[in-house]
Design a protein around this motif. Structure first.
Motif, PDB file in Angstrom:
ATOM      1  N   SER A   6       0.841  -1.193   0.000  1.00 62.77           N
ATOM      2  CA  SER A   6       0.000   0.000   0.000  1.00 62.77           C
ATOM      3  C   SER A   6       0.880   1.248   0.000  1.00 62.77           C
ATOM      4  O   SER A   6       2.027   1.225   0.437  1.00 62.77           O
ATOM      5  N   ILE A  52      -6.870  12.873  -4.283  1.00 61.23           N
ATOM      6  CA  ILE A  52      -7.311  11.807  -3.368  1.00 61.23           C
ATOM      7  C   ILE A  52      -8.687  12.083  -2.777  1.00 61.23           C
ATOM      8  O   ILE A  52      -9.232  11.234  -2.066  1.00 61.23           O
ATOM      9  N   GLN A  61     -15.823   9.392  -6.775  1.00 57.87           N
ATOM     10  CA  GLN A  61     -15.546   8.167  -7.513  1.00 57.87           C
ATOM     11  C   GLN A  61     -15.945   8.284  -8.988  1.00 57.87           C
ATOM     12  O   GLN A  61     -15.259   7.758  -9.872  1.00 57.87           O
ATOM     13  N   HIS A 107      -5.553  -1.987  -8.958  1.00 62.54           N
ATOM     14  CA  HIS A 107      -6.488  -1.121  -8.215  1.00 62.54           C
ATOM     15  C   HIS A 107      -7.161  -0.163  -9.198  1.00 62.54           C
ATOM     16  O   HIS A 107      -6.865   1.035  -9.216  1.00 62.54           O
ATOM     17  N   ARG A 137      -9.859   1.485  -9.598  1.00 57.81           N
ATOM     18  CA  ARG A 137     -10.700   2.640  -9.257  1.00 57.81           C
ATOM     19  C   ARG A 137     -10.130   3.423  -8.074  1.00 57.81           C
ATOM     20  O   ARG A 137     -10.855   4.097  -7.365  1.00 57.81           O
ATOM     21  N   ASP A 138      -8.809   3.375  -7.906  1.00 57.62           N
ATOM     22  CA  ASP A 138      -8.175   3.901  -6.701  1.00 57.62           C
ATOM     23  C   ASP A 138      -7.435   5.203  -7.002  1.00 57.62           C
ATOM     24  O   ASP A 138      -6.614   5.264  -7.919  1.00 57.62           O
ATOM     25  N   GLY A 176      -5.056   6.378  -5.443  1.00 54.21           N
ATOM     26  CA  GLY A 176      -3.628   6.191  -5.233  1.00 54.21           C
ATOM     27  C   GLY A 176      -2.858   6.023  -6.525  1.00 54.21           C
ATOM     28  O   GLY A 176      -1.654   6.319  -6.586  1.00 54.21           O
ATOM     29  N   ARG A 204      -2.325   5.299   5.609  1.00 56.83           N
ATOM     30  CA  ARG A 204      -2.370   4.808   4.232  1.00 56.83           C
ATOM     31  C   ARG A 204      -3.014   5.835   3.313  1.00 56.83           C
ATOM     32  O   ARG A 204      -3.955   6.525   3.697  1.00 56.83           O
ATOM     33  N   GLY A 224      -3.726   4.822  -0.145  1.00 56.75           N
ATOM     34  CA  GLY A 224      -4.559   4.089  -1.085  1.00 56.75           C
ATOM     35  C   GLY A 224      -3.886   2.817  -1.534  1.00 56.75           C
ATOM     36  O   GLY A 224      -2.910   2.358  -0.931  1.00 56.75           O
ATOM     37  N   LEU A 225      -4.422   2.220  -2.617  1.00 62.34           N
ATOM     38  CA  LEU A 225      -3.921   0.957  -3.166  1.00 62.34           C
ATOM     39  C   LEU A 225      -4.002  -0.151  -2.131  1.00 62.34           C
ATOM     40  O   LEU A 225      -3.120  -1.006  -2.037  1.00 62.34           O
ATOM     41  N   THR A 226      -5.060  -0.134  -1.358  1.00 60.08           N
ATOM     42  CA  THR A 226      -5.255  -1.105  -0.286  1.00 60.08           C
ATOM     43  C   THR A 226      -6.724  -1.134   0.098  1.00 60.08           C
ATOM     44  O   THR A 226      -7.410  -0.102   0.009  1.00 60.08           O
ATOM     45  N   PRO A 227      -7.237  -2.287   0.544  1.00 59.12           N
ATOM     46  CA  PRO A 227      -8.602  -2.315   1.071  1.00 59.12           C
ATOM     47  C   PRO A 227      -8.680  -1.839   2.517  1.00 59.12           C
ATOM     48  O   PRO A 227      -9.774  -1.708   3.069  1.00 59.12           O
TER      49      PRO A 227
END
Length: 411
Positions: free
Chosen positions: A98, A193, A197, A235, A237-238, A240, A285, A287-290
């Motif tokens: 992440s 950021i 969406q 990822h 839709r992120d 990041g 964090r 992004g690029l993580t749940p």
């Protein structure tokens, strides 16, 4: 206690390798599941273990807590409240981690107190500060190691954005062009950021298509564009992915290192490295993580200073190369012996030490004449109360050693 071999925990994160750590430890390859990190230290989440003379085991955490002054030394124990201040790791990244930053000591203490007062459980998924300490870190490549770290010079970033410009991206490029400095980077990063969406879903495909075209045309930002495509695929839709456009893209050779102080936004992409960090779990964090992303808190912590990311190659001190930083929690040093070299070095006992062998085999000899063989993938604990030890290769082949100690700090 003197020169004790450690039995270390393996952390099975999804981004890890199924071959690197098993091969280092001499186990069957491939492993059934990804193995991402090998932890060496006294972190409460997975402390190393030490075998006693009667065959029983104690954790290094228990050993340190039972005798903090003897294990850490009086200054280190006093400065860090009886805690071993560093954690040493082997990091095996098969996929990107992440994007994240870590707080300063002051930010960590304030954030921890705030979340304690709010009654947020320390293991809650939305907890930003599970402990009150800073988390600087240094990563030293064992293989070619790829990372994003620190904000690129804005003028260079504008050149990249122009090279992949799309109708949707141009207004953001203009935003940075109007203020090509840390404040402009903060404004653009914050805008990206916090995009709705729906706006991200329009902009990201445009940017990814532009990156594909740039690669086909053999543009100068090939590595950066390939990284954006890799992140965009994983990822899709992120936000990041857009933030990654702003960071320095680094490729470290074996022995090269980068230091990540408080506020440095970074992302490890791929490769094997030795990592040393403060004994903390505080991560903000991007992004690029749940996992949990707290944008307002992230913006309080991130440092938008910009420019090339310094690559450390170690300052020679005899056979040791020392990676010097301003982190009081740790210091990392490396020693290498080429094939046929047998020179002995002496390591003093001025503080707590973990020694890690990453190539060949080494013989450690204590003042009393006891010897311990340290083979590839093995590590040992040297308490501060022990006298100096002597160290030399025990085979004709090459040998590599990493030495983790506490950093320097004023009284």
């Amino acid at each position: 206690m003197s020169v004790e071999l450690l039995r270390n925990a393996v952390r099975p994160y999804a981004w890890g390798s199924r071959t690197t750590i098993p091969e280092l430890l001499g186990r069957a390859v491939p492993a059934p599941h990804p193995e991402a990190e090998l932890w060496m230290g006294a972190h409460p989440g997975d402390p190393s273990r030490i075998a006693g003379p009667d065959g029983t085991e104690r954790t290094l955490l228990e050993v340190v807590e039972a005798d903090p002054v003897g294990q850490l030394g009086e200054r280190c124990a006093g400065r860090w409240g009886g805690r071993l201040p560093f954690l040493l790791k082997i990091l095996a990244a098969e996929e990107p981690l992440s994007m994240q930053a870590h707080p300063s000591a002051e930010q960590a203490a304030e954030g921890y107190a705030r979340e304690e007062a709010a009654g947020i459980p320390r293991d809650a998924p939305n907890r930003n500060y599970p402990d009150p300490t800073a988390k600087p870190e240094l990563v030293c490549a064992l293989t070619e190691f790829h990372a994003l770290a620190g904000f690129r010079d804005p003028h260079r970033t504008m050149k990249l954005l122009r090279a992949v410009e799309t109708p949707g991206l141009s207004k953001y490029t203009d935003l940075l062009a109007a203020q090509p400095d840390p404040d402009g980077l903060r404004a653009l990063f914050t805008t990206w950021i916090t995009l709705p969406q729906s706006a991200l879903d329009e902009l990201l495909p445009e940017v990814l298509d532009a990156c594909v075209l740039h690669i086909k045309e053999h543009g100068e930002f090939d590595a950066e564009c390939r990284t954006i495509l890799e992140l965009g695929e994983a990822h899709p839709r992120d936000a990041g992915v857009l933030a990654a456009l702003l960071l320095n893209r680094l490729t470290l050779s074996a022995g090269e290192a980068i230091y990540l102080p408080a506020g440095n936004l970074h992302l490890y992409l791929h490769g094997t490295a030795v990592e040393i960090l403060a004994n903390s779990d505080n991560i903000l964090r991007c992004g690029l993580t749940p996992k949990h992303v707290d944008v307002p808190e992230l913006l309080r912590v991130v440092d938008f200073a910009c420019g090339d990311m310094p690559v450390l190659r170690g300052e020679r001190d005899g056979r040791m190369s020392v990676y010097r930083t301003d982190a009081p929690e740790f210091e990392l040093a490396r020693a290498e012996w080429a094939a046929g070299e047998t020179e002995e070095i002496v390591l003093d006992g001025s503080g707590p030490q973990i020694l890690l062998c990453t190539e060949g085999a080494l013989r450690i000899t204590t003042e009393e004449g006891r010897t311990v063989e340290l083979r590839r993938g093995q590590s040992v604990w040297l308490p501060a109360s022990d006298p100096a030890v002597r160290l030399r290769p025990c085979e004709a082949g090459p040998a590599h050693l990493f030495r983790a100690t506490a950093g320097t700090f004023p009284d």
